[in-house]
Design a protein around this motif. Structure first.
Motif, PDB file in Angstrom:
ATOM      1  N   ASP A 254      20.059  -1.379 -12.023  1.00 13.97           N
ATOM      2  CA  ASP A 254      20.108  -0.563 -12.060  1.00 13.97           C
ATOM      3  C   ASP A 254      18.486   0.087 -11.966  1.00 13.97           C
ATOM      4  OD1 ASP A 254      22.910   0.133 -12.289  1.00 13.97           O
ATOM      5  OD2 ASP A 254      23.024  -0.115 -14.448  1.00 13.97           O
ATOM      6  N   PHE A 255      17.792  -0.486 -11.597  1.00 16.32           N
ATOM      7  CA  PHE A 255      16.425  -0.169 -12.201  1.00 16.32           C
ATOM      8  C   PHE A 255      15.423  -1.017 -11.134  1.00 16.32           C
ATOM      9  CE2 PHE A 255      12.340   0.238 -13.887  1.00 16.32           C
ATOM     10  CZ  PHE A 255      11.476   1.776 -14.244  1.00 16.32           C
ATOM     11  N   SER A 256      14.273  -0.466 -11.014  1.00 23.02           N
ATOM     12  CA  SER A 256      13.472  -1.194 -10.268  1.00 23.02           C
ATOM     13  C   SER A 256      12.092   0.225 -10.312  1.00 23.02           C
ATOM     14  CB  SER A 256      13.404  -1.517  -8.319  1.00 23.02           C
ATOM     15  OG  SER A 256      12.936  -0.484  -7.782  1.00 23.02           O
ATOM     16  N   LEU A 257      11.019  -1.167  -9.931  1.00 19.78           N
ATOM     17  CA  LEU A 257       9.602  -0.773 -10.599  1.00 19.78           C
ATOM     18  C   LEU A 257       8.955  -1.111  -8.693  1.00 19.78           C
ATOM     19  CD1 LEU A 257       8.215   1.381 -11.826  1.00 19.78           C
ATOM     20  CD2 LEU A 257       7.240   0.108 -13.744  1.00 19.78           C
ATOM     21  N   VAL A 258       7.937  -0.502  -8.274  1.00 22.81           N
ATOM     22  CA  VAL A 258       7.524  -1.552  -7.548  1.00 22.81           C
ATOM     23  C   VAL A 258       5.979  -1.180  -7.360  1.00 22.81           C
ATOM     24  CG1 VAL A 258       6.771  -2.055  -4.556  1.00 22.81           C
ATOM     25  CG2 VAL A 258       8.801  -2.275  -5.538  1.00 22.81           C
ATOM     26  N   LEU A 259       5.112  -1.591  -7.854  1.00 26.52           N
ATOM     27  CA  LEU A 259       3.506  -1.377  -7.813  1.00 26.52           C
ATOM     28  C   LEU A 259       2.933  -1.707  -6.671  1.00 26.52           C
ATOM     29  CD1 LEU A 259       0.532  -0.377  -8.990  1.00 26.52           C
ATOM     30  CD2 LEU A 259       0.541  -1.967 -10.502  1.00 26.52           C
ATOM     31  N   THR A 260       1.924  -1.382  -5.852  1.00 22.83           N
ATOM     32  CA  THR A 260       1.498  -1.697  -4.683  1.00 22.83           C
ATOM     33  C   THR A 260      -0.164  -1.636  -4.185  1.00 22.83           C
ATOM     34  OG1 THR A 260       3.259  -1.915  -3.559  1.00 22.83           O
ATOM     35  CG2 THR A 260       1.271  -1.507  -1.823  1.00 22.83           C
ATOM     36  N   ALA A 261      -0.998  -2.031  -3.947  1.00 23.15           N
ATOM     37  CA  ALA A 261      -2.558  -1.646  -3.878  1.00 23.15           C
ATOM     38  C   ALA A 261      -2.684  -2.155  -2.308  1.00 23.15           C
ATOM     39  CB  ALA A 261      -3.490  -3.235  -5.127  1.00 23.15           C
ATOM     40  N   ASP A 262      -3.513  -1.128  -1.639  1.00 20.62           N
ATOM     41  CA  ASP A 262      -3.365  -1.779  -0.472  1.00 20.62           C
ATOM     42  C   ASP A 262      -4.834  -1.664  -0.039  1.00 20.62           C
ATOM     43  OD1 ASP A 262      -3.775   0.200   2.068  1.00 20.62           O
ATOM     44  OD2 ASP A 262      -2.769   0.590   0.001  1.00 20.62           O
ATOM     45  N   GLY A 263      -6.439  -2.550   0.573  1.00 25.49           N
ATOM     46  CA  GLY A 263      -7.539  -2.384   1.134  1.00 25.49           C
ATOM     47  C   GLY A 263      -8.020  -2.355   2.900  1.00 25.49           C
ATOM     48  N   ASN A 264      -8.550  -2.133   2.630  1.00 29.87           N
ATOM     49  CA  ASN A 264      -9.581  -2.194   4.540  1.00 29.87           C
ATOM     50  C   ASN A 264     -10.698  -1.718   4.052  1.00 29.87           C
ATOM     51  OD1 ASN A 264      -8.355   0.718   4.931  1.00 29.87           O
ATOM     52  ND2 ASN A 264      -9.423   0.752   6.864  1.00 29.87           N
ATOM     53  N   ASP A 265     -11.409  -2.957   4.768  1.00 30.77           N
ATOM     54  CA  ASP A 265     -12.982  -2.584   5.358  1.00 30.77           C
ATOM     55  C   ASP A 265     -13.754  -3.296   6.727  1.00 30.77           C
ATOM     56  OD1 ASP A 265     -15.932  -2.489   4.590  1.00 30.77           O
ATOM     57  OD2 ASP A 265     -16.278  -3.584   3.264  1.00 30.77           O
ATOM     58  N   GLY A 266     -13.586  -2.002   7.515  1.00 32.78           N
ATOM     59  CA  GLY A 266     -14.355  -1.728   8.681  1.00 32.78           C
ATOM     60  C   GLY A 266     -15.665  -1.818   9.349  1.00 32.78           C
ATOM     61  N   GLU A 267     -16.833  -2.127  10.313  1.00 26.94           N
ATOM     62  CA  GLU A 267     -17.616  -1.969  10.937  1.00 26.94           C
ATOM     63  C   GLU A 267     -17.259  -1.575  11.765  1.00 26.94           C
ATOM     64  OE1 GLU A 267     -21.121  -3.528   9.497  1.00 26.94           O
ATOM     65  OE2 GLU A 267     -20.981  -1.964   7.310  1.00 26.94           O
ATOM     66  N   GLY A 268     -18.399  -1.764  12.943  1.00 26.61           N
ATOM     67  CA  GLY A 268     -18.569  -1.386  14.070  1.00 26.61           C
ATOM     68  C   GLY A 268     -19.241  -0.279  15.226  1.00 26.61           C
ATOM     69  N   GLY A 269     -19.202  -1.075  16.462  1.00 29.60           N
ATOM     70  CA  GLY A 269     -20.029  -0.081  16.959  1.00 29.60           C
ATOM     71  C   GLY A 269     -19.348   0.824  17.271  1.00 29.60           C
TER      72      GLY A 269
END
Length: 732
Positions: A254-269
Motif C-alpha cells: 500500500d505504500f512506496s517512497l521514491v527518492l531521485t537525484a539527478d545532475g548534468n554538467d556540460g561545456e562546449g562552443g
C-alpha cells in the motif's frame, strides 16, 4: 529575401531515395511469409499513459496525445527532446537561448518560449516524473533510463497549471524494481561522436531497490572561431556528463517512497550562427582590424563576417564558450489508503545555471556582444488525492511552486562599443488547488470535467545601467476543462473536449526602455487560452491504429517578445496580441505483416493574429505543415538472428523566426526535410545489438531561429549536421 529553395535535382534525389526505401519495405512486407496476427495475439502495443494523472490506455484519453516508450525511443535513435520534436504533429523544438547548445524550446500548436531570460515563462510545460521544470536552458535532456514520453497538445491548465497554454511534455523515467538488469550503450561516429551510457537496476532487499543511470556524450563542432585561434572549443562543439539515481522503498503493497537525484554538467562552443547586416546604425563608423589587417575608417559591412557561415568572426573570447549545470532531488510518496482512495505527494528542489551569449555584429570589432550568465533555484510541492466510487473517479490536489532566478550581463558586455549592463532578478510564487471528476455514464460513454484555481506573484528587480528599479504584480485565474468520450461499436473512441489554459503575466525581458521611461517595468495581464477539440482514436483493426484531432484555440493577451536596438542596449518588449489557431493532426501505426511496420504523423495549423497598432504580426517559429513517416522491417536470418532496418523522414514547413513578417522576408526560415536511417543486427539468443546509424543523412543545413534587431538579422543555425556511426547495446 526569398525563401531558400532546394535545387530541383537535390530535392528529386531525396524524394526518390525516400520513395524507393518505402517501396522496398512495402515490397518486402508483401513478400514476407509472416501473416498478420489474430485478435488473440495483437501486434500493436497498447501504451498506458498518465496524462490525466490517472493511468489510462492512450486511446481513452480525451485529448490529442503522442506517446513514445523507452524501447521506441531507442529504436528511432531519439536521444534528446529536439529529436522528439521531429516526429510529433504540430510540435517544433528549436534551439536558441543566447546561442547555447543545450537549449530545447518546444512549440506546440504555435505556442512556446521565445526568450530564455528569467522574466519570461514557457508556453509549453515540461515535467520529469511529475516535477515541473521552470527553466528549459541547461537541463539534462539526455533521454536515457526513460519509461516513456508523453506529448499533450493543447492547453492543459486544469491538471498541469500555468505555463501549459500550448501543451505539456511528460518525461517519465524508469522506477527501481525487483528485476536485476545492467544495460550498456556505446556509440561512436563521424563528427567526433563518442557516447557511453550505463543503466543498473537491483533489488537490495524485499522492500528496497535502486537504479542508476550515468553517461558521457560529446560531439565535435561545425566551424572555427577564426579570430580567437586559442578558443577552448570549436563552434557547436559539445560535451556533457550526466547521471540519475533512484531508490525505492516499498514496505508493503500500500505504500512506496521514491527518492531521485539527478545532475548534468556540460561545456562546449557557441552554437553556430551568422549575421545579416541589415542596417548600420547612423554614425556607426569604426577604425580597427578586420581579420587581423588594418582597415580604413568606414561602415560595418557583411564582408567583415566569416566567409563560412559555420565559422565565427567574433573577437570576443567571452562568448566563444557556453556551459550548463543542473541538479535536482525529488521525493515521491504513494499511499493506497483503502480500496477506493489513494494519495500522492511530490516534493522537489532543482537548481540550474548556464553561461552563454552572442556577438550580435558577428565581427572582430567590440561593438554589440552580450556574454551572459543565468541561474535559477526552484522548489515545488504537490499533494494529490484520487479515488473512485462506483462509476465515478476523481483526481484532486494542492500545488505550490517558488522560483528564484537571475540573469547578468556585466562589464564584458558591449552595445555600440560602450559598456552594457543587464541585471535581472525575479522571484515567482505559484499556488493552486485543482480537482478533476469523471463519470462512466454508460458502458460506452464517459463524461469528465475539472477546475483549477491559480494564484501567482512575481517580484522583479531590473538594472540596465540607470539604477535598479523594482516591480511586483499578482494574478489569479480559474481554469477548466470538459470532455466526453464515446466508445464506438468497432472499439474506436470518439471524443470532444473544451480545455482552458493560463499563464501569468510577464515583465519585459530586456527593459532598456527604463532609460527614458522608468514606468515601463510593467507586466502583461493574464494570458488565457480556450481550446475546442474533437477527435477519434483507437485500433481500427488488430494491425492498424490511428488518431485524428481537429482543434480551434483562442488566445487572449498573448505576449510576443519583440527585440530592437534602443538607447542603452538591446531591448526586448512585449507585444500583446489575440491569436486564433486551428488545425488538424493525424497519427497512425500500421503492421503490414509481423515484420513490417509503418508509423506516420501529419499536422496542419492555421494561425490568425489580430492586427496590432496597424501591424499584422505572425506567430513565430510555427510551421504550417509538419509531417513524419517511419517504415521499419525486420529480416529473420536462417541462424535465428534478426536484422531490423528503419528509415525516418520528417518535414517542417517554412516559418517566421519572430512575430514580424518584415517586408524583406529577412526573418523567414525555409522548410527543411530530415532523413535518418538505422540498421540493427541482433544475434539469436544473445543480449546485444549492433547498429549502423545515419542521422540527417543528406546533411540538411537549416535555421533554428531568426531575429531582426534593426541593425542586424541573426540567423541561429542548426547544430544538427550529418552523422554516421555505430551503436552497440548490451543487457546483462
Amino acid at each position: 529575401m526569398n525563401k531558400t529553395k532546394l535545387p530541383t535535382r537535390v530535392f528529386a534525389t531525396r524524394a526518390s531515395v525516400v520513395s524507393v526505401a518505402i517501396a522496398a519495405a512495402l515490397s518486402s512486407g508483401a513478400w514476407a511469409e509472416e501473416k498478420a496476427q489474430s485478435k488473440d495475439d495483437e501486434q500493436i502495443e497498447t501504451i498506458q499513459v498518465t496524462a490525466t494523472k490517472r493511468t489510462q490506455v492512450i486511446y481513452e484519453v480525451p485529448l490529442a496525445i503522442s506517446a513514445f516508450s523507452g524501447e521506441a525511443l531507442a529504436e528511432q535513435g531519439i536521444s534528446d527532446l529536439t529529436d522528439v520534436g521531429k516526429f510529433v504533429p504540430n510540435l517544433n523544438v528549436t534551439g536558441f537561448s543566447a546561442g547555447h547548445t543545450s537549449s530545447a524550446n518546444p512549440f506546440i500548436r504555435g505556442i512556446g518560449l521565445q526568450d530564455h531570460l528569467i522574466t519570461t515563462d514557457p508556453g509549453v510545460s515540461v515535467y520529469v516524473d511529475g516535477v515541473y521544470l521552470g527553466r528549459q536552458v541547461g537541463q539534462n535532456w539526455n533521454l536515457s533510463n526513460i519509461e516513456r514520453i508523453e506529448v499533450l497538445r493543447g492547453p492543459q491548465g486544469t491538471l498541469y497549471g500555468r505555463n501549459s497554454i500550448g501543451g505539456a511534455i511528460n518525461i517519465i523515467t524508469k522506477q527501481p524494481d525487483e528485476v536485476a538488469v545492467t544495460k550498456v550503450a556505446l556509440q561512436g561516429g563521424s563528427r567526433g561522436r563518442a557516447k557511453a551510457d550505463v543503466f543498473v537496476n537491483r533489488e537490495l532487499t524485499d522492500t528496497l531497490a535502486f537504479n542508476l543511470n550515468a553517461g558521457y556524450n560529446q560531439r565535435d563542432g561545425l566551424g572555427k572561431f577564426i579570430n580567437v585561434p586559442d578558443a577552448e572549443y570549436d563552434v557547436g562543439e559539445t560535451q556533457e556528463a550526466y547521471g540519475r539515481f533512484s531508490v525505492k522503498f516499498t514496505p508493503n503493497d500500500d505504500f512506496s517512497l521514491v527518492l531521485t537525484a539527478d545532475g548534468n554538467d556540460g561545456e562546449g562552443g557557441l552554437r553556430p550562427y551568422t549575421v545579416l547586416i541589415d542596417e548600420v546604425p547612423t554614425g556607426a563608423y569604426y577604425t580597427g582590424m578586420r581579420f587581423g589587417a588594418p582597415t580604413p575608417t568606414g561602415p560595418l559591412r557583411n564582408s567583415d563576417l566569416a566567409p563560412n557561415i559555420y565559422d565565427n568572426a567574433t573577437g570576443t573570447r567571452e562568448v566563444t564558450t557556453v556551459s550548463n549545470e543542473a541538479s535536482g532531488v525529488s521525493l515521491t510518496a504513494d499511499w493506497s489508503l483503502n480500496d477506493e482512495l489513494s494519495t500522492k505527494a511530490v516534493l522537489s528542489n532543482r537548481t540550474s545555471d548556464y553561461k552563454a551569449g552572442l556577438d550580435d555584429d558577428g565581427t572582430i570589432f567590440e561593438l554589440d556582444h552580450y556574454p551572459e550568465r543565468g541561474d535559477a533555484d526552484q522548489t515545488s510541492a504537490e499533494w494529490q488525492l484520487s479515488g473512485f466510487y462506483g462509476e465515478m473517479d476523481f483526481v484532486s490536489g494542492l500545488y505550490w511552486f517558488e522560483e528564484k532566478g537571475s540573469n547578468r550581463q556585466g562589464e564584458d558586455s558591449r552595445f555600440n562599443g560602450g559598456a552594457n549592463t543587464l541585471e535581472l532578478d525575479q522571484t515567482s510564487t505559484s499556488r493552486a488547488v485543482f480537482a478533476n471528476l469523471g463519470y462512466q455514464l454508460t458502458d460506452d460513454l464517459r463524461l469528465a470535467g475539472g477546475l483549477r484555481f491559480n494564484k501567482d506573484k512575481k517580484d522583479v528587480l531590473a538594472n540596465v545601467g540607470s539604477g535598479p528599479f523594482a516591480a511586483s504584480d499578482e494574478w489569479s485565474q480559474m481554469s477548466y476543462d470538459l470532455s466526453a468520450s464515446y466508445r464506438l461499436e468497432n472499439g474506436m473512441n470518439l471524443y470532444g473536449s473544451m480545455q482552458s489554459g493560463y499563464q501569468s503575466g510577464q515583465f519585459p525581458a530586456r527593459p532598456y526602455c527604463l532609460f527614458g521611461n522608468p514606468e515601463c517595468l510593467v507586466a502583461t495581464d493574464n494570458i488565457t487560452a480556450v481550446n475546442y477539440e474533437v477527435g477519434v482514436k483507437g485500433q481500427v483493426t488488430d494491425t492498424f491504429s490511428m488518431s485524428v484531432a481537429v482543434f480551434n484555440t483562442v488566445f487572449d493577451d498573448l505576449p510576443y517578445q519583440v527585440s530592437t536596438t534602443a538607447e542603452g542596449g538591446f531591448s526586448t518588449t512585449n507585444l500583446v496580441v489575440s491569436q486564433t489557431s486551428r488545425g488538424v493532426e493525424w497519427e497512425s501505426t500500421v503492421y503490414f505483416s509481423d515484420a513490417f511496420k509503418l508509423h506516420s504523423a501529419l499536422g496542419w495549423i492555421d494561425v490568425d493574429v489580430d492586427e496590432k497598432d496597424g501591424v499584422k504580426p505572425v506567430a513565430p517559429l510555427t510551421p504550417e505543415l509538419t509531417a513524419a513517416i517511419g517504415p521499419s522491417y525486420e529480416f529473420a536470418l536462417a541462424s535465428g538472428a534478426t536484422i531490423t532496418t528503419r528509415i525516418d523522414y520528417s518535414f517542417r514547413d517554412e516559418m517566421y523566426g519572430e512575430p514580424s513578417s518584415d517586408p524583406g522576408r529577412l526573418t523567414l526560415i525555409g522548410s527543411r526535410e530530415l532523413v535518418n536511417m538505422d540498421i540493427a543486427y541482433s544475434p539469436a539468443g544473445a543480449d546485444w545489438t549492433l547498429a549502423l546509424y545515419g542521422h540527417n543523412i543528406f546533411d540538411e543545413r537549416y535555421d533554428n531561429a531568426r531575429l531582426n534587431t534593426g541593425d542586424y538579422v541573426l540567423r541561429i543555425l542548426s547544430n544538427d549536421a550529418s552523422e554516421f556511426g555505430v551503436r552497440y547495446t548490451a543487457q546483462f
